[in-house]
Design an enzyme around this catalytic site. Structure first.
Site, PDB file in Angstrom:
ATOM      1  CG  HIS A 273      -8.486   1.472  -9.867  1.00  9.25           C
ATOM      2  ND1 HIS A 273      -7.694   1.483  -8.737  1.00  9.25           N
ATOM      3  CD2 HIS A 273      -8.815   2.765 -10.099  1.00  9.25           C
ATOM      4  CE1 HIS A 273      -7.546   2.740  -8.323  1.00  9.25           C
ATOM      5  NE2 HIS A 273      -8.229   3.525  -9.130  1.00  9.25           N
ATOM      6  CG  LEU A 292       1.781  -7.792   1.374  1.00  8.28           C
ATOM      7  CD1 LEU A 292       0.772  -6.671   1.162  1.00  8.28           C
ATOM      8  CD2 LEU A 292       3.162  -7.359   0.855  1.00  8.28           C
ATOM      9  CB  ALA A 295       6.636 -11.331   3.137  1.00  9.76           C
ATOM     10  CB  ALA A 297       4.658  -6.067   5.084  1.00 13.11           C
ATOM     11  CB  VAL A 299      -0.352  -6.471   7.273  1.00 12.24           C
ATOM     12  CG1 VAL A 299      -1.729  -6.411   6.627  1.00 12.24           C
ATOM     13  CG2 VAL A 299       0.726  -6.599   6.195  1.00 12.24           C
ATOM     14  N   PRO A 300      -1.927  -4.083   9.330  1.00 14.32           N
ATOM     15  CG  PRO A 300      -3.160  -2.161   8.853  1.00 14.32           C
ATOM     16  CD  PRO A 300      -1.931  -2.914   8.429  1.00 14.32           C
ATOM     17  CB  THR A 301      -6.747  -6.209  12.301  1.00 16.34           C
ATOM     18  OG1 THR A 301      -7.073  -4.970  12.977  1.00 16.34           O
ATOM     19  CG2 THR A 301      -5.716  -6.977  13.124  1.00 16.34           C
ATOM     20  CB  SER A 302      -9.526  -3.045   9.842  1.00 12.69           C
ATOM     21  OG  SER A 302      -9.230  -2.099  10.862  1.00 12.69           O
TER      22      SER A 302
END
Length: 608
Positions: A273, A292, A295, A297, A299-302
């Site tokens: 993109h 994130l 804050a 959210a 958020v996974p490690t990968s």
């Protein structure tokens, strides 16, 4: 920016720049979802109007085509979504025109590469007028079980596998259209599926942001959790970080920003993109993921762990009673297109036309199995092409040369014969070439041009039955039939037709047998005893000699010869030949700029 749901089961769109496949995919999705009305109300194809035929389930429907955006909006005032498939060169102008229409609420811009200055103007106008832009560089979006934009979610098989034919409980937003398809599948495996999915587009300046849509999802009661897929580059994700910190989002958000591998490269990395390029540390995937996470959210490690994070979040909400998983339904089967079904061998369909003379399906057209390149490379003439297309075989060179001689000799007979006269009058009336040509061709019949076929038929019948010239001519007289191929207005015993002599000379030199022509000459000898102008004319010469060509070449059976004569092949030669002359007369009159023709009074006998 809108604050709630963008689409529903009654949403209708206007589709700009006709593309058959994405429109048909929308209509197939409509049928899959059980919509009562098609989601495409009208098509805008600049400069065109009318209808396009498409399928809505098994029913074939006609969708109106309009020449302008304004005309389409006036005709379909309830259609509030504008799906723009224009190229990047014209996408901005057409999108702005759509945004200015009072009936349009959402504009999806599919094109990639829209100039950034144009994108900024579109965004500014949309926000000032409370309208929504999805894109540029987007595949669009989908309201599960209700409405989808263009090619969103791909094929029907993928849509069914992702359970998009009915609404789930997850709101999803991504920059990438391709990754959206992947995530729809992932979400369907571990939850009850998505409720709405949006791909905002991968350009630097998208018309709407990740946080715009997350805030919308937060206001939709049916959405119980959200999934966000961002990417490195830009700072869009930080607006979501601020929304989370300010408590504007009360539902769980599972997020991942892709592009963590960028740090493995020594130089700046540009992904697919325009907006996905590594910049400063703040724009890195790692920094965004960390922001994130801090804050609030999930958020996974990968990326590999994203599916598990979505599953755990959904399962927890279900255990807490905040989600009642949507009951599964069986969608109706989409009727398969006939072409697809035939190709896969599932159905047999009768053909409507049979062709045995030509085939243009391969790399090059073939005439009776002979490739076009062979025809040119081996120096085939017009007679050879006629032999392939009319007789479906390669005739000997003396035969094809005879055909060419006939065409040359019959191409024109002056401006006064009925066919030429008609073409001239029509051309002088200001009509086009085809009209003028057809006007002349329509006069060809038993009195003008058609005598070749009749001469061949009668000469063949009489010769094959062993009739003497006396028996043949007198028998025709008793029936009240003039002998075709005999007689001429000008030519006589002492003023022979040079064309007939040339044909006879060629046949004597090249044909293995000329029995039919010799029979015609015997008939001529008898008719000349009756009148000086009852000579063998060019129609009779061609008709009798063509019989000799067919029988003497050894390439046709008796049945084939009878069929060729009966069908009217020989008159086809006259039609083909005379077309050359009629076209010439048409061009001649137009070149001379001749006025409208009016027949002179003195040439008409007026009687009471």
């Amino acid at each position: 920016m809108a604050t709630g749901q963008l689409f529903s089961k009654t949403t209708q769109a206007l589709f700009y720049n006709y593309k058959q496949l994405p429109i048909q995919r929308m209509l197939d999705f409509d049928f899959l979802c059980g919509r009562e009305t098609p989601s495409v109300a009208g098509i805008i194809n600049p400069g065109s109007d009318g209808f396009q035929k498409l399928f809505f389930g098994q029913e074939e429907i006609a969708i109106p085509v309009h020449p302008t955006i304004e005309a389409a909006c006036n005709a379909h005032p309830t259609a509030d979504v504008f799906i723009n498939f224009a190229s990047f060169r014209s996408a901005a102008a057409s999108s702005m025109s759509a945004l200015k229409q009072p009936t349009i609420r959402v504009v999806a811009i599919i094109a990639e590469g829209v100039p950034e200055s144009d994108a900024k103007q579109l965004i500014s106008y949309a926000r000032a007028n409370n309208k929504v832009i999805i894109g540029p560089a987007t595949v669009g979006g989908i309201q599960a079980g209700a409405f989808k934009i263009g090619d969103t979610a791909g094929t029907i098989d993928n849509i069914i596998q992702c359970k998009l034919y009915r609404p789930g409980s997850v709101g999803f937003v991504s920059k990438s259209g391709g990754m959206s398809n992947e995530m729809y599948n992932t979400i369907a495996r571990v939850t009850d599926g998505i409720y709405e999915g949006i791909a905002i587009g991968g350009d630097v300046f998208p018309g709407s942001t990740l946080s715009d849509h997350i805030l919308r999802f937060n206001n939709i009661p049916q959405v119980k959790m959200m999934v966000v897929l961002g990417e490195l580059g830009g700072k869009d994700e930080y607006s979501l970080v601020e929304a989370l910190k300010q408590g504007k989002v009360q539902k769980p958000v599972v997020a991942w920003v892709s592009g963590t591998c960028a740090r493995l490269f020594k130089s700046e990395v540009q992904f697919g993109h325009a907006g996905a390029k590594s910049g400063g540390e703040l724009e890195s995937a790692q920094a965004k993921n960390q922001a994130l996470r801090e804050a609030g959210a999930i958020v996974p490690t990968s990326y590999e762990a994203l599916e598990s994070a979505i599953k755990e979040t959904f399962d927890k909400l279900a255990e807490e009673g905040k989600i009642s998983p949507v009951a599964e339904i069986t969608p109706p089967p989409i009727p398969e297109d006939l072409k697809t079904a035939i190709k896969s061998g599932k159905v047999r369909a009768p053909t409507h036309i049979i062709s045995t003379i030509s085939d243009d399906r391969g790399e090059e057209p073939c005439y009776a199995g002979v490739p076009m390149s062979t025809i040119i490379e081996q120096g085939y003439g017009v007679g050879d092409v006629i032999s392939l297309l009319w007789f479906k075989r390669s005739l000997p060179r003396y035969c094809t040369q005879f055909i060419e001689i006939c065409i040359m000799l019959c191409a024109d007979h002056g401006p006064c014969v009925s066919g030429a006269h008609n073409s001239i009058v029509t051309a002088r009336a200001g009509k086009d070439l085809v009209s003028s040509l057809v006007s002349g061709l329509l006069t060809i019949g038993p009195r003008f041009g058609g005598a070749i076929d009749d001469a061949a038929r009668y000469f063949k019948d009489a010769c094959d039955r062993g009739l003497t010239p006396y028996e043949f001519v007198e028998g025709m007289k008793k029936k009240g039939i003039r002998v075709p191929g005999i007689g001429h207005r000008i030519k006589s015993r002492d003023n022979r037709d040079k064309r007939v002599q040339l044909l006879q000379k060629y046949a004597h030199t090249h044909f293995p047998s000329v029995k039919y022509m010799e029979y015609a000459v015997q008939v001529e000898t008898y008719t000349l005893s009756k009148a000086n102008n009852l000579v063998l004319n060019v129609d009779g010469a061609i008709g009798s000699l063509f019989l000799d060509l067919l029988s003497g070449s050894g390439m046709f059976t008796k049945q084939e010869i009878d069929e060729i004569v009966e069908i009217g092949y020989l008159n086809g030669l006259f039609v083909l030949a005379r077309s050359i002359g009629l076209i010439g007369h048409t061009f001649d009159q137009k070149r001379l700029k001749q006025p409208l023709y009016r027949h002179p009074w003195e040439d008409v006998l007026y009687t009471k």
